[in-house]
Structures are given as structure tokens and as C-alpha cells.
Design a protein around this motif. Sequence first.
Motif, PDB file in Angstrom:
ATOM      1  N   LYS B  44      39.429  36.393  46.297  1.00  0.00           N
ATOM      2  CA  LYS B  44      40.558  35.669  45.707  1.00  0.00           C
ATOM      3  C   LYS B  44      40.692  35.963  44.210  1.00  0.00           C
ATOM      4  CE  LYS B  44      38.845  31.609  46.919  1.00  0.00           C
ATOM      5  NZ  LYS B  44      37.581  31.994  47.571  1.00  0.00           N
ATOM      6  N   THR B  45      39.586  35.818  43.499  1.00  0.00           N
ATOM      7  CA  THR B  45      39.622  36.051  42.059  1.00  0.00           C
ATOM      8  C   THR B  45      39.939  37.512  41.742  1.00  0.00           C
ATOM      9  OG1 THR B  45      38.076  34.245  41.697  1.00  0.00           O
ATOM     10  CG2 THR B  45      38.271  35.843  39.922  1.00  0.00           C
ATOM     11  N   THR B  46      39.435  38.398  42.577  1.00  0.00           N
ATOM     12  CA  THR B  46      39.724  39.822  42.384  1.00  0.00           C
ATOM     13  C   THR B  46      41.215  40.085  42.544  1.00  0.00           C
ATOM     14  OG1 THR B  46      37.528  40.374  43.234  1.00  0.00           O
ATOM     15  CG2 THR B  46      39.166  42.143  43.186  1.00  0.00           C
ATOM     16  N   PRO B  84      42.108  30.656  34.535  1.00  0.00           N
ATOM     17  CA  PRO B  84      40.969  31.286  35.204  1.00  0.00           C
ATOM     18  C   PRO B  84      40.068  30.266  35.888  1.00  0.00           C
ATOM     19  CG  PRO B  84      40.546  31.164  32.870  1.00  0.00           C
ATOM     20  CD  PRO B  84      41.936  30.626  33.076  1.00  0.00           C
ATOM     21  N   GLN B  85      39.218  30.807  36.745  1.00  0.00           N
ATOM     22  CA  GLN B  85      38.302  29.957  37.492  1.00  0.00           C
ATOM     23  C   GLN B  85      37.252  29.334  36.562  1.00  0.00           C
ATOM     24  OE1 GLN B  85      36.580  32.171  40.678  1.00  0.00           O
ATOM     25  NE2 GLN B  85      35.323  30.480  41.399  1.00  0.00           N
ATOM     26  N   GLU B  86      36.736  30.167  35.664  1.00  0.00           N
ATOM     27  CA  GLU B  86      35.699  29.677  34.759  1.00  0.00           C
ATOM     28  C   GLU B  86      36.349  28.957  33.579  1.00  0.00           C
ATOM     29  OE1 GLU B  86      32.632  30.047  35.617  1.00  0.00           O
ATOM     30  OE2 GLU B  86      33.071  31.425  37.281  1.00  0.00           O
ATOM     31  N   LEU B 158      46.615  29.803  39.471  1.00  0.00           N
ATOM     32  CA  LEU B 158      45.595  28.771  39.257  1.00  0.00           C
ATOM     33  C   LEU B 158      44.410  29.143  40.130  1.00  0.00           C
ATOM     34  CD1 LEU B 158      47.931  25.660  39.650  1.00  0.00           C
ATOM     35  CD2 LEU B 158      46.741  26.268  37.554  1.00  0.00           C
ATOM     36  N   ASP B 159      43.354  29.618  39.491  1.00  0.00           N
ATOM     37  CA  ASP B 159      42.192  30.045  40.269  1.00  0.00           C
ATOM     38  C   ASP B 159      41.232  28.873  40.428  1.00  0.00           C
ATOM     39  OD1 ASP B 159      40.440  31.561  41.677  1.00  0.00           O
ATOM     40  OD2 ASP B 159      40.077  33.050  40.119  1.00  0.00           O
ATOM     41  N   GLU B 160      41.190  28.332  41.629  1.00  0.00           N
ATOM     42  CA  GLU B 160      40.345  27.184  41.956  1.00  0.00           C
ATOM     43  C   GLU B 160      40.506  26.062  40.927  1.00  0.00           C
ATOM     44  OE1 GLU B 160      36.904  27.692  43.930  1.00  0.00           O
ATOM     45  OE2 GLU B 160      37.506  29.647  44.721  1.00  0.00           O
ATOM     46  N   PRO B 161      41.727  25.529  40.843  1.00  0.00           N
ATOM     47  CA  PRO B 161      41.981  24.520  39.807  1.00  0.00           C
ATOM     48  C   PRO B 161      41.197  23.235  40.020  1.00  0.00           C
ATOM     49  CG  PRO B 161      43.841  24.667  41.310  1.00  0.00           C
ATOM     50  CD  PRO B 161      42.921  25.788  41.661  1.00  0.00           C
TER      51      PRO B 161
HETATM   52 MG   LIG Z   1      36.852  33.134  42.719  1.00  0.00          MG
END
Ligand SMILES: [Mg+2]
Lengths: 254, 312
Positions: B44-46, B84-86, B158-161
Motif C-alpha cells: 500500500k505504502t509503495t 504519510p504513514q509515519e 492518507l496512508d493509514e490515517p
Molecule cells: Mg504502509
Amino acid sequence: MISWRSTWSIYTRELMRFLRTAFQSVLAPVLTTSLYFIVFGAAIGGRMPDLGGVDYGAFIIPGLLMLTLLGETTSNSSFGIYMPRFTGTIYELLSAPVGVSETLLGFVGAAMTKSLLLAAIILLTARLFVDYSIAHPVLAVFYIMLVAAAFSLFGFILGIWADNFEKLGIIPMLFLTPLTFLGGTFYSIDMLPRPWDTIALANPIVYLVSGLRWTFYGQSDVNIWISFGITLGFLAICVAVIAFIFRTGWRLRA
Amino acid sequence: MEPILELSGLSKVYPGGLTALDNVDLTINKGEVFALLGPNGAGKTTLIGAVCGLVRPTSGSIRAFGHDLASDWRRARNRIGLVPQELSTDMFEPVHRAVSYSRGLFGLAPDRDRIEEILRSLSLWDKRDERIMALSGGMKRRVLIAKALAHEPDLLFLDEPTAGVDVELRKGMWAIVDTMRERGVTIILTTHYIEEAELMADRVGIINRGKLLMVDQKDAMMARLGRTEAHITLARPLSALPSEIARFPVELEPGGEVLCYRGGDGTGKGKAEVAALTKALIAADIDYVGIDTRESSLEEIFVSLLGEGKAA
Ligand SMILES: [Mg+2]
Ligand SMILES: Nc1ncnc2c1ncn2[C@@H]1O[C@H](COP(=O)(O)OP(=O)(O)O)[C@@H](O)[C@H]1O
């Protein structure tokens, strides 16, 4: 087509980062310059002859300036790009509609501004210890900016290349500092015995120190044009390397 | 429907040989909320990184707003925002300055009113002068959203909000997504909370091991793969399935006391059929003492799809 707004944002933010630690940024060069003057200027300098008609205390000013500039500019800009990579905040720069031109103009412009501030602080501090006058002040400013640009690019490459803190510190420690000390900071390479005076010419920093010294006192170990050419050459190499890094995304994009 | 983002044949093989994206084709339409659902490491993040310029695709093409990202990335990225996720921000920076910087970085003129509006909508206005490090995790995430919204993007990732966020904050996040949807922002979010996808998304894509296994309207996906399961406890055990109810997808569980219905789809057909089944039982004079029905969720669809993915 370059976005000036983006460039300006990067530039001001970098300067802001510098000013956040303003106290440290100002105090450190004041302190080190004073120390060098006390040791080299006052303690040792009193026993040194004038070098080419320049008082020894005044003679070391361009060298000291170069010593601090190279170190500060390199570390400042290498941290400036390494930290965002390390903490992940670089995602924003990479996802923004900015390319190599905005990034470099922003970062390098800020580095040049910082260097001029730093140089001004050092020169003012030096004034407390010795009397000196600058033969070609405009060229001196220009030369300082040129060196600052080259070494902020160099630091930028370092900060992209390094994948840990150790690597980040190792190049300045192993190469930059020794070469600067050996680069005619505190002496004229004429003073070196043969064959060292020739060997010293292999040290690129010699040309930088010599070039800056020329703008100060109108005389130097090597021809000003050679100094100038070498600085420009170094700058061009750094620009080419960074353009390559951005085009390929090396160490920036997964 | 106007496509806003088109991925075709997108693959990413990381140095070392791991295939994080495997020939992904996906079209996102203007104004929709799309949920990319998949377990950890699914890619997903990729996928988001490939669109946002953080990851260099190995092959395939990406078009955003009609611009090819490989050549015309400036004009495309102008309109894309990324959370981002982080939680990565400059911790020393005050909230207001961090958000203004993001706007400037994307080439927009400063606009105090707009920044104020964004900060207010994320309940960050009172914290505008605080350094980011002084904020709670939920607020930090909202600062990242504010930064991503500062240049008024039309497409927002929204990456894993809501990963690692408590229930209260998750609800807050859903409300934020709703507001943005109303404003016409197209949203692509990743999550592994299926309930979140069910609640917020118009369409869902299921990804595992870099393969996009299925993309569909959430409702259609439920209809296609959803199931109703009903357990009817009989008053007296049966020895065989009576012919009166043979037309229903039912089975008699061992022991003959429980009749099990499995059928329908995600549209309510199952419930109606269970009602018809109970009437047929009464008509056939078969008494029962309890009915227990449940609809399968996206979660079960997800789990069963992943199971198939593994088997393949
Ligand atoms: Mg991810
Ligand atoms: N920079 C990288 N280098 C090598 N492998 C990576 C890198 N980033 C992610 N991966 C791998 O690619 C796969 C997909 O990761 P990711 O896209 O982060 O998945 P998700 O976001 O769905 O959890 C994982 O197996 C992960 O370990």
C-alpha cells in the motif's frame, strides 16, 4: 520552469533552522576565533616575522576564516539534508513540485547567507585582536560566497551519501579538517622545506586559502586565477554530482 | 465519471528482489473516496510512494489529472497531497509555520485566511504557536493533514490515517474525511481496519503481496461476496431434510437439531430468503425455537480473498 516561491520557502526555512540555534551559531565561531588568535596571533605570532609584509596576526585571518567556513558550511548543509532523510520529513520535499533547481537554490542560497554572517562575525572578532584592512572587499565577499556554495553542495552530497551518523562525520574529520590545517591556514607554504612545498600543492584547500588571502592582502602562494579556477571546478563537479543524484533518485527515492 | 488517477501495469521491485507492486492497474475517479485494503507489507505504502514521487516505479505508467507523472510531474504534484504513514515532521517547528511552509513549498502565495481555516477545521488553531513536539500523537497526525491540505490539493493520500489511534480520534478522522469529501477532494486512503473502509469508502481495492486482487464498489463487493448465514434451532430434531425446504440453500447439521442456511448476497437477499424459509418451515409444520442470523462483513470477504491469494 522554476518556482521561485518554492525556492524562497526552502531558503527561509533553512535560515530559520540556523537562527533557531542562533546563540550557538554565533558564539561558537567567536569563541574559536578568539582562541586561535590568543594562541597563534598573540602567543606565537609575536615571534613570527611578517609574511610578505603582512603581520602574522593579520596573515592568519583568511586561513581562519576558511577553516571555520569549510567546516561549518559542510556540516550545516550535510545535516540539513541528512536529518530530513533520517527522520523521514524529506517525504514532503520529494512529493512537492520542486526539482533540483529549487532545492539547490534554496539550500545553497541559505548556506551562502549563513557563511557571510559567519564570516562577518569572525572578521569582527578578529578586529579585537589585530588591525587589518581588506584589499579587495568585493572580491573577498564574492570569493567567500563561491566557496560557501561549493562546500554547501559538497555537504549536500555528503548528507545524501551518508546512511548513518558516523559516515556523516567521517569525511570532515578524516579529510576536510586535516587538509585545511595543512592548507596554509597558519603559514605560507613557502615556509615549508623542500619537497613539502611542492607536495602541499596537491592539497586543494591550499588554493582556497591562498585565493581568499589574495583578496585580503593582494598577494598569495598561488596565482589567484588558479585558485579561482579550482574553486569553480569543484563547484561544477558538485553541481554535476547532485544533478545526477536527483535524476536517478539515488539514496533519495526508494 | 472523470478519471483523476490512472495506474497501468505499475510494478515495483525493490533492490534485493522483493516485488512490492505487481502489475497494478487502477483508475480513481474524481470525487470518490477509495480505500486500499491490505495486510502489512501488501504494498500500500509503495503504491502511494510511486504516485507521490517517493518510490521509483520499475515499470508501468502513472497519469494524474491527465499528466504523465514521469515527464509532467510538476503539474501533477501541484494538485496531490500526501499524509504519510509515519509521523514525520520537524519537531522544533511551530504548527503555524510548518503549515505555511508546506503551502510555500508547493509554490502557492501565502494566505493567512486559508491557513487559519485549515487549522481551525482540524482543531489546531489554538495550538498554532506550539512546537510540534509538544503535541499529542493525534494532533501531530492532524498537523500532517494540515500540511498536506495547505496547498489545496484535489487528490489526497492518507496512508493509514487511523493506525494506532484511539476510537475517539478515529471518529474525528472519519469526520475530517467526510468534510473533505464534501469539498470535492478525491481521497485515497489505506487501512487495515475493514470497518473503516466499509464506513468511509465508495470503492474498495484489496491488495496483497503487491497484487490488486479486486477492485469494486463497496456495495457491489458485498453483493458479490457477501453472505447471510442463519442457524435455525429446531424444536425436534429431523433425520433428513424435508422436501418442502429443499429449494433453499440449507443443510442439516449433524444431530439434526440445527438447520443451517448459507446464501444470499450482500444486498439483503439473504435476509428475505431466511424469512421465506421460516414461513416454509411453519407451512410444513416444522417448529423451531430460535433463529440466529448474521451478515458476513467486508472483513470476511477480505480474509477469504487473502486465503485464495495465498493458495494461488
Ligand atoms: Mg504502509
Ligand atoms: N525501501 C524498501 N526497500 C526494500 N523493501 C521495501 C522497502 N519499502 C518497503 N519494502 C517492502 O515492500 C513490501 C511492501 O511494503 P509497503 O508498501 O510498505 O506495504 P504496506 O504499506 O502495505 O504495509 C514489504 O514487504 C516491505 O518490506
